[in-house]
Motif scaffolding. Structure first.
Motif, short mmCIF file in Angstrom:
data_model
loop_
_atom_site.label_atom_id
_atom_site.label_comp_id
_atom_site.label_asym_id
_atom_site.label_seq_id
_atom_site.Cartn_x
_atom_site.Cartn_y
_atom_site.Cartn_z
N ALA A 1 -5.86 12.55 9.38
CA ALA A 1 -4.55 12.95 8.88
C ALA A 1 -4.02 14.17 9.61
CB ALA A 1 -4.63 13.22 7.37
N LEU A 2 -4.92 15.07 9.98
CA LEU A 2 -4.52 16.24 10.75
C LEU A 2 -4.27 15.89 12.21
CD1 LEU A 2 -6.96 18.94 9.33
CD2 LEU A 2 -4.51 18.74 8.90
N GLU A 3 -5.17 15.13 12.80
CA GLU A 3 -5.06 14.84 14.23
C GLU A 3 -3.88 13.94 14.56
OE1 GLU A 3 -7.68 13.04 17.93
OE2 GLU A 3 -8.68 13.90 16.20
N LEU A 4 -3.60 12.97 13.69
CA LEU A 4 -2.57 11.98 13.99
C LEU A 4 -1.21 12.29 13.38
CD1 LEU A 4 -4.63 8.68 13.57
CD2 LEU A 4 -4.23 9.99 15.66
N ALA A 5 -1.11 13.38 12.63
CA ALA A 5 0.16 13.72 11.98
C ALA A 5 1.31 13.65 12.99
CB ALA A 5 0.07 15.10 11.37
N PRO A 6 2.47 13.11 12.58
CA PRO A 6 2.90 12.81 11.21
C PRO A 6 2.50 11.43 10.68
CG PRO A 6 4.72 12.44 12.68
CD PRO A 6 3.59 12.97 13.54
N ILE A 7 1.74 10.65 11.47
CA ILE A 7 1.18 9.42 10.89
C ILE A 7 0.28 9.82 9.73
CG2 ILE A 7 -0.38 7.46 11.28
CD1 ILE A 7 0.55 7.50 14.20
N ARG A 8 0.45 9.15 8.60
CA ARG A 8 -0.39 9.46 7.44
C ARG A 8 -1.66 8.62 7.48
NH1 ARG A 8 1.46 7.67 3.09
NH2 ARG A 8 2.99 6.26 3.99
N VAL A 9 -2.74 9.18 6.94
CA VAL A 9 -4.02 8.48 6.90
C VAL A 9 -4.64 8.69 5.53
CG1 VAL A 9 -6.23 8.06 8.04
CG2 VAL A 9 -4.32 9.01 9.36
N ASN A 10 -4.91 7.60 4.83
CA ASN A 10 -5.46 7.68 3.48
C ASN A 10 -6.57 6.65 3.29
OD1 ASN A 10 -3.65 9.67 2.11
ND2 ASN A 10 -2.09 8.21 2.76
N ALA A 11 -7.23 6.75 2.14
CA ALA A 11 -8.28 5.79 1.78
C ALA A 11 -8.10 5.37 0.33
CB ALA A 11 -9.66 6.39 1.97
N VAL A 12 -8.58 4.19 0.03
CA VAL A 12 -8.70 3.71 -1.35
C VAL A 12 -10.17 3.42 -1.61
CG1 VAL A 12 -8.25 1.73 -2.86
CG2 VAL A 12 -6.37 2.80 -1.62
N SER A 13 -10.64 3.86 -2.76
CA SER A 13 -12.05 3.68 -3.11
C SER A 13 -12.17 2.85 -4.38
CB SER A 13 -12.73 5.05 -3.32
OG SER A 13 -14.07 4.87 -3.74
N PRO A 14 -12.36 1.53 -4.24
CA PRO A 14 -12.48 0.69 -5.43
C PRO A 14 -13.84 0.84 -6.10
CG PRO A 14 -11.84 -0.57 -3.48
CD PRO A 14 -12.36 0.75 -3.01
N GLY A 15 -13.86 0.53 -7.39
CA GLY A 15 -15.11 0.40 -8.12
C GLY A 15 -15.51 -1.06 -8.20
N ILE A 16 -16.02 -1.47 -9.34
CA ILE A 16 -16.39 -2.87 -9.54
C ILE A 16 -15.14 -3.69 -9.84
CG2 ILE A 16 -17.82 -4.48 -10.86
CD1 ILE A 16 -19.37 -2.44 -9.16
N VAL A 17 -14.84 -4.62 -8.94
CA VAL A 17 -13.60 -5.39 -9.02
C VAL A 17 -13.95 -6.88 -9.00
CG1 VAL A 17 -11.44 -5.94 -7.85
CG2 VAL A 17 -12.28 -3.58 -7.86
N ASP A 18 -13.31 -7.64 -9.87
CA ASP A 18 -13.55 -9.09 -9.93
C ASP A 18 -12.72 -9.77 -8.84
OD1 ASP A 18 -14.26 -11.63 -10.60
OD2 ASP A 18 -13.26 -11.66 -12.55
N SER A 19 -13.20 -9.62 -7.61
CA SER A 19 -12.47 -10.11 -6.44
C SER A 19 -13.07 -11.38 -5.86
CB SER A 19 -12.49 -9.03 -5.36
OG SER A 19 -13.83 -8.78 -4.95
N GLY A 20 -14.15 -11.85 -6.45
CA GLY A 20 -14.90 -12.97 -5.90
C GLY A 20 -16.17 -12.53 -5.21
N ALA A 21 -16.26 -11.22 -4.92
CA ALA A 21 -17.43 -10.70 -4.21
C ALA A 21 -18.71 -10.76 -5.04
CB ALA A 21 -17.17 -9.26 -3.78
N TRP A 22 -18.54 -10.87 -6.36
CA TRP A 22 -19.71 -10.89 -7.25
C TRP A 22 -20.07 -12.29 -7.72
CZ3 TRP A 22 -22.15 -6.35 -7.45
CH2 TRP A 22 -21.41 -5.20 -7.13
N ASP A 23 -19.38 -13.30 -7.22
CA ASP A 23 -19.62 -14.66 -7.68
C ASP A 23 -21.02 -15.15 -7.34
OD1 ASP A 23 -17.05 -14.59 -8.58
OD2 ASP A 23 -16.24 -16.02 -7.12
N PHE A 24 -21.65 -14.52 -6.36
CA PHE A 24 -23.01 -14.92 -5.98
C PHE A 24 -24.00 -14.72 -7.13
CE2 PHE A 24 -23.10 -10.38 -5.27
CZ PHE A 24 -24.39 -10.00 -5.61
N MET A 25 -23.62 -13.91 -8.12
CA MET A 25 -24.52 -13.64 -9.25
C MET A 25 -24.60 -14.81 -10.22
SD MET A 25 -23.52 -9.67 -10.11
CE MET A 25 -24.92 -9.45 -11.22
N GLY A 26 -23.68 -15.77 -10.07
CA GLY A 26 -23.69 -16.93 -10.96
C GLY A 26 -23.45 -16.52 -12.41
N ALA A 27 -24.30 -17.06 -13.31
CA ALA A 27 -24.13 -16.78 -14.73
C ALA A 27 -24.34 -15.32 -15.06
CB ALA A 27 -25.10 -17.65 -15.54
N GLY A 28 -25.03 -14.59 -14.20
CA GLY A 28 -25.29 -13.17 -14.46
C GLY A 28 -24.07 -12.29 -14.27
#
Length: 232
Positions: free
Chosen positions: A155-182
């Protein structure tokens, strides 16, 4: 709004792409597998296109930047996990994880920053494991934590281009479907522990991303979309 979405062919990325298009924007999906990208673009309509990007291959990133041209935002959701006890980890898997979360995003910044329009931004995905480490997740915690520091530096080096992050927690996105019934019991336990009282949805994360893309006074920031899970 024209947005390159790296790792956007499924789950949270595809939900984000659909939301951008619903708002009248254009999306360029990118990843390593042409057939997956083509399928995703086919469901999103004529304001979606695709380009191959391999975050472990700088030449691939440079080629994509030349092909795509001007964009308003670059979003990378890419991840390549190297989970397991430290004693069982292999260097090649650790490097792949860093390619996806740290080295690749730096190279995206290198090659796409010159093409980002005025008021535009880069946004990378971190994750709750950085703030809530656990045995077997040392690499995930480290790479996700590195993203949070990376966006501050860029964010400092590339300014005025903005640089941010998003930090998700546990999200029902399909990534956990491998757990099956669990999966159901895991989500129920997570919901009980989270201050928000539930697990996340792709729409929750997409809303945070769109906020970060649109608010031109937000930069060098990590937005936590985890229902308070990092405190639980």
């Amino acid at each position: 709004m024209r947005v390159l979405v790296v790792g956007g062919a499924s789950g949270i990325g595809k939900a984000l792409a659909a939301e951008i298009i619903d708002r009248g924007g254009e999306v360029v999906l990118s990843g390593r597998r042409q057939e997956v990208l083509e399928q995703a673009v086919g469901t999103l309509g004529d304001r979606a296109s695709w380009v191959i990007v391999d975050l472990a291959d700088e030449a691939s990133i440079a080629s994509a930047a030349a092909e795509v041209g001007s964009v308003d935002h670059v979003v990378s959701l890419a991840a390549d996990h190297a989970n397991g006890a430290v004693g069982d980890l292999h260097a090649v898997d650790i490097r792949k994880a860093f390619d996806a979360k740290v080295i690749g995003p730096i190279l995206l910044a290198k090659h796409f920053a010159p093409s980002i329009a005025v008021g535009g931004s880069l946004l990378f995905f971190s994750g709750v494991a950085a703030w809530k480490p656990a045995p077997g997740l040392a690499v995930m915690a480290t790479t996700n934590g590195a993203v949070a520091f990376l966006v501050e530096a860029l964010a400092l080096e590339l300014a005025p281009i903005r640089v941010n992050a998003v930090s998700p927690g546990i999200v029902d996105s399909g990534a956990w479907d491998f757990m099956g019934a669990g999966k159901e019991s895991f989500f129920a336990e997570t919901a009980r522990a989270n201050p928000a009282g539930r697990v996340g949805t792709p729409a929750d994360v997409a809303a945070a991303v769109l906020y970060a893309l649109s608010d031109t006074f937000v930069t060098g920031t990590t937005l936590h979309v985890d229902g308070g899970g990092r405190f639980a």
